[in-house]
Design a protein around this motif. Structure first.
Motif, short mmCIF file in Angstrom:
data_model
loop_
_atom_site.label_atom_id
_atom_site.label_comp_id
_atom_site.label_asym_id
_atom_site.label_seq_id
_atom_site.Cartn_x
_atom_site.Cartn_y
_atom_site.Cartn_z
N ARG A 1 0.80 -1.02 -0.01
CA ARG A 1 0.26 0.01 0.10
C ARG A 1 0.89 1.24 -0.04
NH1 ARG A 1 -2.43 1.03 6.19
NH2 ARG A 1 -0.41 1.37 7.19
N ASP A 2 0.33 2.45 -0.41
CA ASP A 2 0.99 3.59 -0.38
C ASP A 2 -0.09 4.63 0.19
OD1 ASP A 2 1.97 6.09 -0.89
OD2 ASP A 2 2.92 5.78 -3.03
N THR A 3 0.40 4.75 1.39
CA THR A 3 -0.60 5.56 2.13
C THR A 3 -0.88 7.27 1.75
OG1 THR A 3 0.84 6.01 3.83
CG2 THR A 3 -0.62 4.22 4.31
N THR A 4 0.30 7.58 1.10
CA THR A 4 0.36 9.13 0.68
C THR A 4 -0.76 9.14 -0.47
OG1 THR A 4 2.01 8.58 -0.96
CG2 THR A 4 2.87 9.19 1.12
N ILE A 5 -0.99 8.37 -1.23
CA ILE A 5 -2.17 8.25 -2.53
C ILE A 5 -3.34 7.28 -2.02
CG2 ILE A 5 -0.22 9.19 -3.92
CD1 ILE A 5 -0.36 6.18 -5.12
N ASN A 6 -3.42 6.86 -0.74
CA ASN A 6 -4.51 6.19 -0.59
C ASN A 6 -4.82 5.02 -1.53
OD1 ASN A 6 -5.14 7.56 1.85
ND2 ASN A 6 -6.06 9.00 0.46
N THR A 7 -3.79 4.04 -1.99
CA THR A 7 -3.87 3.15 -2.88
C THR A 7 -3.06 1.82 -2.33
OG1 THR A 7 -3.59 4.64 -4.74
CG2 THR A 7 -3.31 2.42 -5.51
N VAL A 8 -4.07 0.84 -2.56
CA VAL A 8 -3.40 -0.65 -2.40
C VAL A 8 -3.08 -1.11 -3.74
CG1 VAL A 8 -3.87 -2.76 -1.18
CG2 VAL A 8 -4.62 -0.52 -0.24
N TYR A 9 -2.12 -1.97 -3.64
CA TYR A 9 -1.79 -2.78 -4.81
C TYR A 9 -1.76 -4.14 -4.72
CZ TYR A 9 0.35 1.79 -5.96
OH TYR A 9 0.11 3.10 -5.99
N LEU A 10 -1.99 -4.89 -5.77
CA LEU A 10 -1.59 -6.45 -5.69
C LEU A 10 -0.94 -6.83 -7.02
CD1 LEU A 10 -2.43 -8.97 -4.45
CD2 LEU A 10 -4.48 -9.37 -6.07
N GLU A 11 0.37 -6.99 -6.47
CA GLU A 11 1.55 -7.45 -7.54
C GLU A 11 1.24 -9.02 -8.01
OE1 GLU A 11 5.52 -6.81 -6.51
OE2 GLU A 11 6.25 -8.22 -8.17
N MET A 12 0.99 -9.33 -9.11
CA MET A 12 0.74 -10.77 -9.35
C MET A 12 1.75 -11.16 -10.24
SD MET A 12 -3.42 -10.60 -9.80
CE MET A 12 -3.31 -9.57 -11.22
N ASN A 13 2.55 -12.25 -10.06
CA ASN A 13 3.63 -12.99 -10.79
C ASN A 13 3.24 -14.33 -11.06
OD1 ASN A 13 5.40 -10.53 -10.40
ND2 ASN A 13 5.64 -11.07 -8.38
N ASN A 14 4.18 -14.91 -12.12
CA ASN A 14 3.98 -15.88 -12.73
C ASN A 14 2.44 -16.62 -12.75
OD1 ASN A 14 4.69 -18.63 -13.63
ND2 ASN A 14 4.90 -19.39 -11.55
N LEU A 15 1.65 -15.74 -13.28
CA LEU A 15 0.20 -15.72 -13.56
C LEU A 15 -0.14 -17.23 -14.18
CD1 LEU A 15 -0.79 -12.38 -14.08
CD2 LEU A 15 -1.54 -13.59 -12.40
N LYS A 16 -0.98 -17.94 -13.60
CA LYS A 16 -1.68 -19.18 -14.20
C LYS A 16 -2.99 -19.01 -14.73
CE LYS A 16 1.14 -21.48 -10.64
NZ LYS A 16 1.19 -22.49 -9.50
N SER A 17 -3.27 -20.08 -15.66
CA SER A 17 -4.81 -19.81 -16.07
C SER A 17 -5.91 -19.83 -14.92
CB SER A 17 -5.28 -20.98 -16.95
OG SER A 17 -4.90 -22.09 -16.45
N ASP A 18 -5.63 -20.48 -13.93
CA ASP A 18 -6.36 -20.57 -12.74
C ASP A 18 -6.58 -19.12 -12.10
OD1 ASP A 18 -5.39 -23.95 -11.56
OD2 ASP A 18 -6.84 -23.13 -13.16
N ASP A 19 -5.58 -18.12 -12.29
CA ASP A 19 -5.82 -16.92 -11.69
C ASP A 19 -6.89 -16.01 -12.38
OD1 ASP A 19 -2.28 -16.98 -11.44
OD2 ASP A 19 -3.76 -17.34 -9.71
N THR A 20 -7.38 -16.67 -13.45
CA THR A 20 -8.55 -15.98 -14.23
C THR A 20 -9.79 -15.68 -13.24
OG1 THR A 20 -7.80 -16.63 -16.51
CG2 THR A 20 -9.92 -15.81 -16.28
N ALA A 21 -9.98 -14.26 -13.32
CA ALA A 21 -11.05 -14.14 -12.35
C ALA A 21 -11.45 -12.33 -12.24
CB ALA A 21 -10.81 -14.46 -10.95
N ILE A 22 -12.50 -11.90 -11.69
CA ILE A 22 -12.82 -10.83 -11.39
C ILE A 22 -11.98 -10.32 -10.08
CG2 ILE A 22 -14.29 -8.81 -11.10
CD1 ILE A 22 -16.51 -10.29 -12.75
#
Length: 124
Positions: free
Chosen positions: A72-93
């Motif tokens: 997260r970056d509290t200075t801009i009120n944003t949370v992140y999700l870094e996703m690596n080595n993505l797989k087909s099972d990660d397909t989603a909303i």
């Protein structure tokens, strides 16, 4: 009323990386717990990653441990999700959510506010 806006969803190939963002209308430093959830076609929504405000402790679902990272970056009120080595099972909303008071966990009933979601599609 906290408003959350996710962005960064895309269509990628298996093995690639993607970073999602969640912009909050309120100070995230004061929000107890923020999490990323996802819902794949035909499946129930599941918790993916959580970050606690008090100590920035993070928690991950077994299926993404070691591949996904929440921050997260509290200075801009944003949370992140870094996703690596993505797989087909990660397909989603992917949804961002805020839990204002209860102990952090993957129980979505505990979360008070939700974003509209962003689509991630991984092709093998």
């Amino acid at each position: 009323q906290v408003q959350l806006l996710e962005s960064g969803g895309d269509s990628v190939q298996a093995g690639e990386s993607l970073t999602l963002s969640c912009a909050s209308s309120h100070r995230i430093a004061g929000q107890h717990c923020m999490g990323w959830f996802r819902q794949a076609p035909g499946k129930e929504r599941e918790g993916v990653a959580i970050i606690r405000s008090i100590n920035e402790a993070t928690y991950y679902a077994d299926s993404v441990e070691g591949r996904f990272f929440i921050s997260r970056d509290t200075t801009i009120n944003t949370v992140y999700l870094e996703m690596n080595n993505l797989k087909s099972d990660d397909t989603a909303i992917y949804y961002c959510a805020v839990d204002m008071s209860t102990p952090c966990g993957f129980d979505e009933q505990s979360y008070d506010y939700w974003g509209q979601g962003t689509q991630v599609t991984v092709s093998s």
